[in-house]
Design an enzyme around this catalytic site. Structure first.
Site, PDB file in Angstrom:
ATOM      1  N   SER A 126       0.886  -1.256  -0.072  1.00  0.00           N
ATOM      2  CA  SER A 126      -0.037   0.028   0.001  1.00  0.00           C
ATOM      3  C   SER A 126       0.786   1.310   0.115  1.00  0.00           C
ATOM      4  O   SER A 126       2.075   1.245   0.487  1.00  0.00           O
ATOM      5  CB  SER A 126      -0.952  -0.093   1.259  1.00  0.00           C
ATOM      6  OG  SER A 126      -1.281   1.066   1.457  1.00  0.00           O
ATOM      7  N   TYR A 151      -2.197  -1.245  10.830  1.00  0.00           N
ATOM      8  CA  TYR A 151      -2.567  -1.729   9.512  1.00  0.00           C
ATOM      9  C   TYR A 151      -1.431  -1.579   8.630  1.00  0.00           C
ATOM     10  O   TYR A 151      -0.691  -2.206   8.084  1.00  0.00           O
ATOM     11  CB  TYR A 151      -3.795  -1.083   8.875  1.00  0.00           C
ATOM     12  CG  TYR A 151      -3.817  -1.275   7.632  1.00  0.00           C
ATOM     13  CD1 TYR A 151      -4.009  -2.720   6.917  1.00  0.00           C
ATOM     14  CD2 TYR A 151      -3.660  -0.240   6.674  1.00  0.00           C
ATOM     15  CE1 TYR A 151      -4.165  -2.773   5.722  1.00  0.00           C
ATOM     16  CE2 TYR A 151      -3.714  -0.484   5.262  1.00  0.00           C
ATOM     17  CZ  TYR A 151      -3.795  -1.722   4.937  1.00  0.00           C
ATOM     18  OH  TYR A 151      -3.665  -1.947   3.404  1.00  0.00           O
ATOM     19  N   LYS A 155       1.863  -3.889   6.573  1.00  0.00           N
ATOM     20  CA  LYS A 155       2.357  -3.931   5.462  1.00  0.00           C
ATOM     21  C   LYS A 155       3.951  -3.460   5.246  1.00  0.00           C
ATOM     22  O   LYS A 155       4.735  -4.249   4.470  1.00  0.00           O
ATOM     23  CB  LYS A 155       1.742  -2.780   4.430  1.00  0.00           C
ATOM     24  CG  LYS A 155       0.168  -2.871   4.213  1.00  0.00           C
ATOM     25  CD  LYS A 155      -0.076  -4.137   3.424  1.00  0.00           C
ATOM     26  CE  LYS A 155      -1.498  -4.413   3.390  1.00  0.00           C
ATOM     27  NZ  LYS A 155      -2.005  -5.605   2.992  1.00  0.00           N
TER      28      LYS A 155
HETATM   29  P1  NAD Z   1     -11.212  -6.515   1.054  1.00  0.00           P
HETATM   30  O1  NAD Z   1     -11.532  -6.626   2.527  1.00  0.00           O
HETATM   31  O2  NAD Z   1     -12.365  -6.188   0.189  1.00  0.00           O
HETATM   32  O3  NAD Z   1     -10.641  -8.054   0.656  1.00  0.00           O
HETATM   33  C1  NAD Z   1     -10.027  -8.986   1.636  1.00  0.00           C
HETATM   34  C2  NAD Z   1     -10.342 -10.277   1.435  1.00  0.00           C
HETATM   35  O4  NAD Z   1      -9.732 -11.134   2.347  1.00  0.00           O
HETATM   36  C3  NAD Z   1     -11.961 -10.395   2.121  1.00  0.00           C
HETATM   37  O5  NAD Z   1     -12.707 -11.149   1.170  1.00  0.00           O
HETATM   38  C4  NAD Z   1     -11.785 -11.041   3.556  1.00  0.00           C
HETATM   39  O6  NAD Z   1     -12.825 -11.901   3.656  1.00  0.00           O
HETATM   40  C5  NAD Z   1     -10.461 -11.912   3.285  1.00  0.00           C
HETATM   41  N1  NAD Z   1      -9.687 -12.358   4.435  1.00  0.00           N
HETATM   42  C6  NAD Z   1      -9.260 -11.368   5.340  1.00  0.00           C
HETATM   43  N2  NAD Z   1      -8.443 -12.319   6.203  1.00  0.00           N
HETATM   44  C7  NAD Z   1      -8.592 -13.371   5.999  1.00  0.00           C
HETATM   45  C8  NAD Z   1      -7.986 -14.744   6.498  1.00  0.00           C
HETATM   46  N3  NAD Z   1      -7.442 -14.620   7.527  1.00  0.00           N
HETATM   47  N4  NAD Z   1      -8.280 -15.825   5.616  1.00  0.00           N
HETATM   48  C9  NAD Z   1      -9.069 -15.967   4.663  1.00  0.00           C
HETATM   49  N5  NAD Z   1      -9.321 -14.654   3.931  1.00  0.00           N
HETATM   50  C10 NAD Z   1      -9.297 -13.581   4.784  1.00  0.00           C
HETATM   51  O7  NAD Z   1     -10.039  -5.719   0.796  1.00  0.00           O
HETATM   52  P2  NAD Z   1      -9.623  -5.023  -0.431  1.00  0.00           P
HETATM   53  O8  NAD Z   1      -9.762  -3.641  -0.484  1.00  0.00           O
HETATM   54  O9  NAD Z   1      -9.783  -6.091  -1.629  1.00  0.00           O
HETATM   55  O10 NAD Z   1      -7.784  -5.108  -0.089  1.00  0.00           O
HETATM   56  C11 NAD Z   1      -7.131  -6.330  -0.750  1.00  0.00           C
HETATM   57  C12 NAD Z   1      -5.860  -6.144  -0.136  1.00  0.00           C
HETATM   58  O11 NAD Z   1      -5.317  -4.939  -0.788  1.00  0.00           O
HETATM   59  C13 NAD Z   1      -5.537  -6.079   1.215  1.00  0.00           C
HETATM   60  O12 NAD Z   1      -4.463  -6.708   1.670  1.00  0.00           O
HETATM   61  C14 NAD Z   1      -5.548  -4.473   1.538  1.00  0.00           C
HETATM   62  O13 NAD Z   1      -4.815  -4.318   2.709  1.00  0.00           O
HETATM   63  C15 NAD Z   1      -4.616  -4.115   0.235  1.00  0.00           C
HETATM   64  N6  NAD Z   1      -4.819  -2.799  -0.175  1.00  0.00           N
HETATM   65  C16 NAD Z   1      -6.205  -2.223  -0.116  1.00  0.00           C
HETATM   66  C17 NAD Z   1      -6.265  -0.760  -0.362  1.00  0.00           C
HETATM   67  C18 NAD Z   1      -7.914  -0.337  -0.484  1.00  0.00           C
HETATM   68  O14 NAD Z   1      -8.078   0.936  -0.625  1.00  0.00           O
HETATM   69  N7  NAD Z   1      -8.707  -1.027  -0.720  1.00  0.00           N
HETATM   70  C19 NAD Z   1      -5.274  -0.212  -0.770  1.00  0.00           C
HETATM   71  C20 NAD Z   1      -3.987  -0.585  -0.513  1.00  0.00           C
HETATM   72  C21 NAD Z   1      -3.654  -1.955  -0.260  1.00  0.00           C
HETATM   73  C1  WQD Z   2      -9.487   9.881   0.792  1.00  0.00           C
HETATM   74  C2  WQD Z   2      -9.658  11.286   0.749  1.00  0.00           C
HETATM   75  C3  WQD Z   2      -9.778  11.996   3.108  1.00  0.00           C
HETATM   76  C4  WQD Z   2     -13.608  10.234   3.597  1.00  0.00           C
HETATM   77  C5  WQD Z   2      -6.788   4.825   2.614  1.00  0.00           C
HETATM   78  C6  WQD Z   2      -5.993   4.132   3.715  1.00  0.00           C
HETATM   79  C7  WQD Z   2      -4.691   3.774   2.826  1.00  0.00           C
HETATM   80  C8  WQD Z   2      -4.974   2.956   1.623  1.00  0.00           C
HETATM   81  C9  WQD Z   2      -6.134   3.474   0.936  1.00  0.00           C
HETATM   82  C10 WQD Z   2      -4.915   0.439   2.294  1.00  0.00           C
HETATM   83  C11 WQD Z   2      -8.671  11.731   2.041  1.00  0.00           C
HETATM   84  C12 WQD Z   2     -11.261  12.406   2.237  1.00  0.00           C
HETATM   85  C13 WQD Z   2     -12.728  10.361   3.203  1.00  0.00           C
HETATM   86  C14 WQD Z   2     -14.916  10.938   3.955  1.00  0.00           C
HETATM   87  C15 WQD Z   2     -13.325  12.992   3.074  1.00  0.00           C
HETATM   88  N1  WQD Z   2      -5.762   1.712   2.162  1.00  0.00           N
HETATM   89  N2  WQD Z   2     -12.398  11.874   2.801  1.00  0.00           N
HETATM   90  N3  WQD Z   2     -14.649  12.198   3.727  1.00  0.00           N
HETATM   91  O1  WQD Z   2      -7.361   7.778   3.733  1.00  0.00           O
HETATM   92  O2  WQD Z   2      -6.483   8.407   1.373  1.00  0.00           O
HETATM   93  O3  WQD Z   2      -6.276   6.031   2.452  1.00  0.00           O
HETATM   94  O4  WQD Z   2      -7.074   3.987   1.815  1.00  0.00           O
HETATM   95  O5  WQD Z   2      -3.841   0.323   2.110  1.00  0.00           O
HETATM   96  O6  WQD Z   2      -3.718   2.940   3.793  1.00  0.00           O
HETATM   97  O7  WQD Z   2      -5.355   5.054   4.582  1.00  0.00           O
HETATM   98  O8  WQD Z   2      -8.447   7.098   1.637  1.00  0.00           O
HETATM   99  O9  WQD Z   2     -10.814   7.176   0.961  1.00  0.00           O
HETATM  100  O10 WQD Z   2     -10.445   7.339   3.252  1.00  0.00           O
HETATM  101  O11 WQD Z   2      -9.914   9.258   1.951  1.00  0.00           O
HETATM  102  O12 WQD Z   2     -13.119  14.076   2.797  1.00  0.00           O
HETATM  103  O13 WQD Z   2     -15.970  10.697   4.394  1.00  0.00           O
HETATM  104  O14 WQD Z   2     -10.841  11.661   1.133  1.00  0.00           O
HETATM  105  O15 WQD Z   2      -9.597  12.915   4.143  1.00  0.00           O
HETATM  106  O16 WQD Z   2      -8.329  13.203   1.626  1.00  0.00           O
HETATM  107  P1  WQD Z   2      -7.108   7.294   2.218  1.00  0.00           P
HETATM  108  P2  WQD Z   2      -9.911   7.524   1.990  1.00  0.00           P
END
Ligand code: NAD
Ligand code: WQD
Length: 341
Positions: A126, A151, A155
């Site tokens: 991330s 969290y 990572k």
């Molecule tokens: P999500 O929660 O939609 O998907 C994660 C899936 O993993 C879910 O279906 C959950 O049920 C499953 N899961 C969690 N723990 C488990 C376990 N112990 N055993 C089996 N299944 C398990 O999340 P996402 O948004 O699809 O994110 C996927 C990956 O990408 C994660 O590692 C997250 O940290 C990373 N990531 C997400 C974002 C984002 O903004 N969505 C940004 C950066 C990184």
């Molecule tokens: C985006 C922008 C908020 C909600 C998160 C995790 C990051 C990564 C991606 C996993 C920001 C603003 C939000 C609201 C708002 N995930 N906002 N009103 O915080 O950039 O990133 O997801 O790895 O680790 O921190 O994403 O969608 O929460 O926010 O104004 O109700 O929107 O302040 O500027 P963020 P977000």
């Protein structure tokens, strides 16, 4: 013979879109998901999109016995590891739950890789690892900042574990993809983001507000040092992000990795403010979005966006879909999903 890819967390938001792209690219997919943050209907919907319902195992990857049993049953060529807990705020409240789930799952997978001679792994990292960067856009060599939440720390720790393992396991090929802000949904609107309860992230909050589920959007902070005073982020269409995983597998399988552990930024390289998002959403949907600028959210980074040159040039991947396409797909998903409720 088709390559078999284990997609952990394949029923989740990014995982499900990636399974579609993998199947469309000719891979066989096995999903492991315990549905802690997803629903089994997602797997059926993947089948509706691609015509192939992926094989599914439902168990907790942090459970070593269950994990071992799975790998004795299924032949796996490569792993894409999405399964994790992902909410920043929740991780501050429940650090041990986050460390256990995210670290044990990864350690169990690495143990199984060794035992079963599986050599390829793509890991979901991330942009959170960059914290508040000193220089923008961030490149992969931009220093990682101390994590501001458990969290984010999971990572960083996992990236370090992968680096260490690759140092001794010379035949391994591991790619960590640092995602920026994935948004949007599949054009079929059969899969998308399904947040539990009140959304913490911007786009689901916007679509739920436009759908009348929330009264108004709170814009967190209007006094940042940015052109319009609101935070800047690099929003990327989830379908583009999903395709980056296929490119990563190709890179590992074509034997052309320079080092056996590589990191790539996966974003568009274009910053958008919260107000840019609101205005673009209003333009593509024709809806007026009620919003109020309120105080800053604790822990928010003022601005972060990616330099994607490395992924563009070395992996041959580039984000193709624009902000309007991201927001239109998110809105289609919200409407279809609400109708289905
Ligand atoms: P999500 O929660 O939609 O998907 C994660 C899936 O993993 C879910 O279906 C959950 O049920 C499953 N899961 C969690 N723990 C488990 C376990 N112990 N055993 C089996 N299944 C398990 O999340 P996402 O948004 O699809 O994110 C996927 C990956 O990408 C994660 O590692 C997250 O940290 C990373 N990531 C997400 C974002 C984002 O903004 N969505 C940004 C950066 C990184
Ligand atoms: C985006 C922008 C908020 C909600 C998160 C995790 C990051 C990564 C991606 C996993 C920001 C603003 C939000 C609201 C708002 N995930 N906002 N009103 O915080 O950039 O990133 O997801 O790895 O680790 O921190 O994403 O969608 O929460 O926010 O104004 O109700 O929107 O302040 O500027 P963020 P977000």
């Amino acid at each position: 013979m088709k390559q078999v890819v284990l997609v952990t967390g394949g029923a989740g938001y990014i995982g499900s879109h990636t399974v579609v792209e993998l199947q469309n690219s000719g891979y066989d997919v096995v999903i492991v998901d315990n549905f802690s943050n997803s629903q089994s209907s997602v797997v059926e919907n993947i089948g509706k999109i691609t015509g192939i319902t992926p094989k599914l195992y439902s168990f907790d990857l942090a459970d070593e016995k269950a994990c071992t049993a799975f790998f004795h049953k299924e032949h796996i060529d490569a792993i894409i590891h999405f399964a994790a807990y992902k909410y920043v705020g929740e991780s501050v409240e429940q650090p041990l739950r986050y460390y256990k789930n995210n670290l044990y799952s990864t350690l169990n997978l690495l143990t199984a890789m060794k035992e079963h001679h599986i050599k390829q792994l793509v890991f979901s990292s991330s942009c959170t690892v960059y914290g508040t960067p000193d220089v923008l856009p961030v490149v992969e060599t931009t220093p990682v900042k101390p994590a501001t939440c458990p969290y984010g720390n999971t990572k960083q720790i996992i990236e370090e574990i992968l680096r260490d393992v690759c140092h001794t396991e010379h035949e391994y090929k591991v790619i960590a993809l640092r995602y920026f802000n994935p948004i949007g949904a599949h054009p079929s609107a059969l899969i998308g983001e399904l947040p539990n309860g009140v959304p913490q992230n911007l786009i689901p909050y916007i679509t739920q507000t436009a759908a009348g589920i929330r009264e108004y959007l709170q814009v967190f902070g209007g006094d940042y040092n940015t052109p319009d005073g609101t935070c800047l982020r690099d929003y990327i269409h989830v379908v583009d992000l999903a395709k980056a995983h296929v490119k990563a597998l190709h890179r590992m399988q074509n034997q052309n990795m320079e080092q056996n552990y590589e990191v790539f930024n996966i974003g568009t390289g274009k910053p958008s403010s919260v107000l840019d998002i609101i205005h673009a959403f209003e333009k593509v949907t024709g809806k007026v979005l009620p919003y109020k600028i309120v105080s800053r959210r604790v822990g928010d980074v003022e601005k972060v966006w990616a330099d994607t040159t490395k992924a563009n040039q070395i992996m041959g991947w580039k984000a193709l879909l624009n902000l309007e396409e991201m927001l239109a797909s998110a809105w289609n998903w919200e409407m279809k999903h609400n109708q289905a409720k």
